[in-house]
Design a protein around this motif. Structure first.
Motif, PDB file in Angstrom:
ATOM      1  N   ARG A 195       0.832  -1.210   0.000  1.00 12.37           N
ATOM      2  CA  ARG A 195       0.000   0.000   0.000  1.00 12.37           C
ATOM      3  C   ARG A 195       0.869   1.264   0.000  1.00 12.37           C
ATOM      4  O   ARG A 195       0.595   2.232  -0.712  1.00 12.37           O
ATOM      5  CB  ARG A 195      -0.937  -0.007   1.209  1.00 12.37           C
ATOM      6  CG  ARG A 195      -1.896   1.145   1.251  1.00 12.37           C
ATOM      7  CD  ARG A 195      -2.932   0.926   2.370  1.00 12.37           C
ATOM      8  NE  ARG A 195      -3.882   2.019   2.387  1.00 12.37           N
ATOM      9  CZ  ARG A 195      -3.905   2.970   3.304  1.00 12.37           C
ATOM     10  NH1 ARG A 195      -3.057   2.960   4.311  1.00 12.37           N
ATOM     11  NH2 ARG A 195      -4.804   3.923   3.238  1.00 12.37           N
ATOM     12  N   ALA A 196       1.943   1.257   0.788  1.00  9.18           N
ATOM     13  CA  ALA A 196       2.852   2.402   0.840  1.00  9.18           C
ATOM     14  C   ALA A 196       3.600   2.553  -0.490  1.00  9.18           C
ATOM     15  O   ALA A 196       3.726   3.668  -1.013  1.00  9.18           O
ATOM     16  CB  ALA A 196       3.840   2.250   1.991  1.00  9.18           C
ATOM     17  N   LEU A 197       4.061   1.438  -1.048  1.00 15.06           N
ATOM     18  CA  LEU A 197       4.764   1.490  -2.333  1.00 15.06           C
ATOM     19  C   LEU A 197       3.857   2.035  -3.430  1.00 15.06           C
ATOM     20  O   LEU A 197       4.302   2.806  -4.286  1.00 15.06           O
ATOM     21  CB  LEU A 197       5.288   0.104  -2.704  1.00 15.06           C
ATOM     22  CG  LEU A 197       6.349  -0.482  -1.755  1.00 15.06           C
ATOM     23  CD1 LEU A 197       6.676  -1.911  -2.143  1.00 15.06           C
ATOM     24  CD2 LEU A 197       7.591   0.369  -1.710  1.00 15.06           C
ATOM     25  N   ALA A 198       2.583   1.667  -3.388  1.00 14.86           N
ATOM     26  CA  ALA A 198       1.617   2.194  -4.364  1.00 14.86           C
ATOM     27  C   ALA A 198       1.464   3.704  -4.200  1.00 14.86           C
ATOM     28  O   ALA A 198       1.371   4.437  -5.191  1.00 14.86           O
ATOM     29  CB  ALA A 198       0.274   1.495  -4.206  1.00 14.86           C
ATOM     30  N   LYS A 199       1.455   4.167  -2.957  1.00 15.77           N
ATOM     31  CA  LYS A 199       1.342   5.608  -2.709  1.00 15.77           C
ATOM     32  C   LYS A 199       2.558   6.356  -3.243  1.00 15.77           C
ATOM     33  O   LYS A 199       2.435   7.458  -3.760  1.00 15.77           O
ATOM     34  CB  LYS A 199       1.145   5.895  -1.218  1.00 15.77           C
ATOM     35  CG  LYS A 199      -0.239   5.525  -0.718  1.00 15.77           C
ATOM     36  CD  LYS A 199      -0.405   5.882   0.744  1.00 15.77           C
ATOM     37  CE  LYS A 199      -1.796   5.547   1.237  1.00 15.77           C
ATOM     38  NZ  LYS A 199      -2.009   5.985   2.624  1.00 15.77           N
ATOM     39  N   TYR A 200       3.750   5.771  -3.121  1.00 12.20           N
ATOM     40  CA  TYR A 200       4.952   6.416  -3.657  1.00 12.20           C
ATOM     41  C   TYR A 200       4.841   6.563  -5.176  1.00 12.20           C
ATOM     42  O   TYR A 200       5.147   7.623  -5.730  1.00 12.20           O
ATOM     43  CB  TYR A 200       6.221   5.613  -3.333  1.00 12.20           C
ATOM     44  CG  TYR A 200       6.453   5.347  -1.862  1.00 12.20           C
ATOM     45  CD1 TYR A 200       6.038   6.245  -0.874  1.00 12.20           C
ATOM     46  CD2 TYR A 200       7.083   4.182  -1.444  1.00 12.20           C
ATOM     47  CE1 TYR A 200       6.254   5.985   0.471  1.00 12.20           C
ATOM     48  CE2 TYR A 200       7.315   3.924  -0.103  1.00 12.20           C
ATOM     49  CZ  TYR A 200       6.890   4.827   0.849  1.00 12.20           C
ATOM     50  OH  TYR A 200       7.105   4.586   2.179  1.00 12.20           O
ATOM     51  N   LEU A 201       4.393   5.506  -5.830  1.00 11.62           N
ATOM     52  CA  LEU A 201       4.234   5.534  -7.283  1.00 11.62           C
ATOM     53  C   LEU A 201       3.168   6.543  -7.703  1.00 11.62           C
ATOM     54  O   LEU A 201       3.376   7.336  -8.624  1.00 11.62           O
ATOM     55  CB  LEU A 201       3.880   4.136  -7.812  1.00 11.62           C
ATOM     56  CG  LEU A 201       3.685   4.015  -9.315  1.00 11.62           C
ATOM     57  CD1 LEU A 201       4.957   4.389 -10.065  1.00 11.62           C
ATOM     58  CD2 LEU A 201       3.247   2.605  -9.677  1.00 11.62           C
ATOM     59  N   VAL A 202       2.040   6.551  -6.995  1.00  8.54           N
ATOM     60  CA  VAL A 202       0.971   7.512  -7.289  1.00  8.54           C
ATOM     61  C   VAL A 202       1.463   8.935  -7.045  1.00  8.54           C
ATOM     62  O   VAL A 202       1.223   9.833  -7.855  1.00  8.54           O
ATOM     63  CB  VAL A 202      -0.296   7.205  -6.455  1.00  8.54           C
ATOM     64  CG1 VAL A 202      -1.301   8.343  -6.537  1.00  8.54           C
ATOM     65  CG2 VAL A 202      -0.929   5.901  -6.902  1.00  8.54           C
ATOM     66  N   GLY A 203       2.178   9.153  -5.949  1.00  6.95           N
ATOM     67  CA  GLY A 203       2.695  10.486  -5.625  1.00  6.95           C
ATOM     68  C   GLY A 203       3.646  11.005  -6.689  1.00  6.95           C
ATOM     69  O   GLY A 203       3.563  12.176  -7.092  1.00  6.95           O
ATOM     70  N   PHE A 204       4.552  10.157  -7.165  1.00 11.13           N
ATOM     71  CA  PHE A 204       5.478  10.560  -8.224  1.00 11.13           C
ATOM     72  C   PHE A 204       4.704  10.900  -9.496  1.00 11.13           C
ATOM     73  O   PHE A 204       4.927  11.943 -10.116  1.00 11.13           O
ATOM     74  CB  PHE A 204       6.490   9.439  -8.495  1.00 11.13           C
ATOM     75  CG  PHE A 204       7.526   9.799  -9.516  1.00 11.13           C
ATOM     76  CD1 PHE A 204       8.719  10.391  -9.127  1.00 11.13           C
ATOM     77  CD2 PHE A 204       7.318   9.560 -10.867  1.00 11.13           C
ATOM     78  CE1 PHE A 204       9.686  10.747 -10.064  1.00 11.13           C
ATOM     79  CE2 PHE A 204       8.271   9.906 -11.819  1.00 11.13           C
ATOM     80  CZ  PHE A 204       9.456  10.495 -11.416  1.00 11.13           C
ATOM     81  N   THR A 205       3.772  10.024  -9.861  1.00 10.40           N
ATOM     82  CA  THR A 205       2.986  10.214 -11.085  1.00 10.40           C
ATOM     83  C   THR A 205       2.131  11.468 -11.016  1.00 10.40           C
ATOM     84  O   THR A 205       2.078  12.253 -11.972  1.00 10.40           O
ATOM     85  CB  THR A 205       2.108   8.970 -11.348  1.00 10.40           C
ATOM     86  OG1 THR A 205       2.958   7.815 -11.404  1.00 10.40           O
ATOM     87  CG2 THR A 205       1.326   9.109 -12.633  1.00 10.40           C
ATOM     88  N   VAL A 206       1.465  11.685  -9.899  1.00 12.49           N
ATOM     89  CA  VAL A 206       0.644  12.891  -9.732  1.00 12.49           C
ATOM     90  C   VAL A 206       1.524  14.134  -9.803  1.00 12.49           C
ATOM     91  O   VAL A 206       1.136  15.142 -10.388  1.00 12.49           O
ATOM     92  CB  VAL A 206      -0.166  12.841  -8.413  1.00 12.49           C
ATOM     93  CG1 VAL A 206      -0.784  14.185  -8.092  1.00 12.49           C
ATOM     94  CG2 VAL A 206      -1.244  11.770  -8.499  1.00 12.49           C
TER      95      VAL A 206
END
Length: 166
Positions: A29-40
């Motif tokens: 879940r945290a790794l997904a947030k990192y990816l989403v944060g970078f993409t956003v």
């Protein structure tokens, strides 16, 4: 748009995505947030650069301010969010580092770096950029800067208890 505004957007993005206290920073879940944060961060960068804007800060002041904001936000943020902040920050500056960074380093430090022969991000092309250099739309530009800043501050305020050390 000045990089400082991109950076402020990255902090607001991190505040919205914030990790819960005790959440494992390597959990899926945290790794997904990192990816989403970078993409956003990359997407928001594009939206801001494509919207009509002038530059209220000179480039030297802008880069220094954007660099100083990172340690400040790391200092006032809860520890479980530090890596998330770094990913969001990296996403928001990535387009400028890739497309504009080598030329800026050469201009200010006289150091030649390898660079792409094309712009990877379309909003850095003249026909897609919202950059205004003649002062013709100052009120509109100010409106976008103030509106974006208020949205970011509102998101930071709304998530302050879970994101910031309060």
């Amino acid at each position: 748009m000045n990089i400082t505004f991109h950076v402020i957007g990255s902090f607001a993005t991190a505040a919205v995505l914030n990790l819960d206290k005790g959440e494992n920073w390597l959990a899926p879940r945290a790794l997904a947030k990192y990816l989403v944060g970078f993409t956003v961060g990359v997407i928001v960068h594009g939206i801001l650069d494509a919207s009509p804007h002038q530059y209220p800060l000179t480039s030297k002041i802008d880069v220094i301010l954007a660099a100083l904001l990172l340690p400040l936000f790391l200092l006032v943020s809860q520890k479980q969010n530090l890596l998330l902040i770094l990913f969001c920050y990296a996403g928001c500056v990535f387009p400028d580092v890739v497309d504009l960074g080598p030329a800026m380093v050469e201009k200010y430090f006289q150091i030649s770096l390898p660079r792409l022969s094309f712009r990877l991000f379309p909003w850095h092309l003249k026909q897609y950029s919202g950059s205004i250099y003649d002062g013709s739309r100052a009120v509109e530009s100010a409106f976008y800067h103030v509106s974006f800043s208020l949205i970011c501050l509102s998101l930071l305020f709304a998530n302050r208890k879970s994101f910031l050390k309060v």
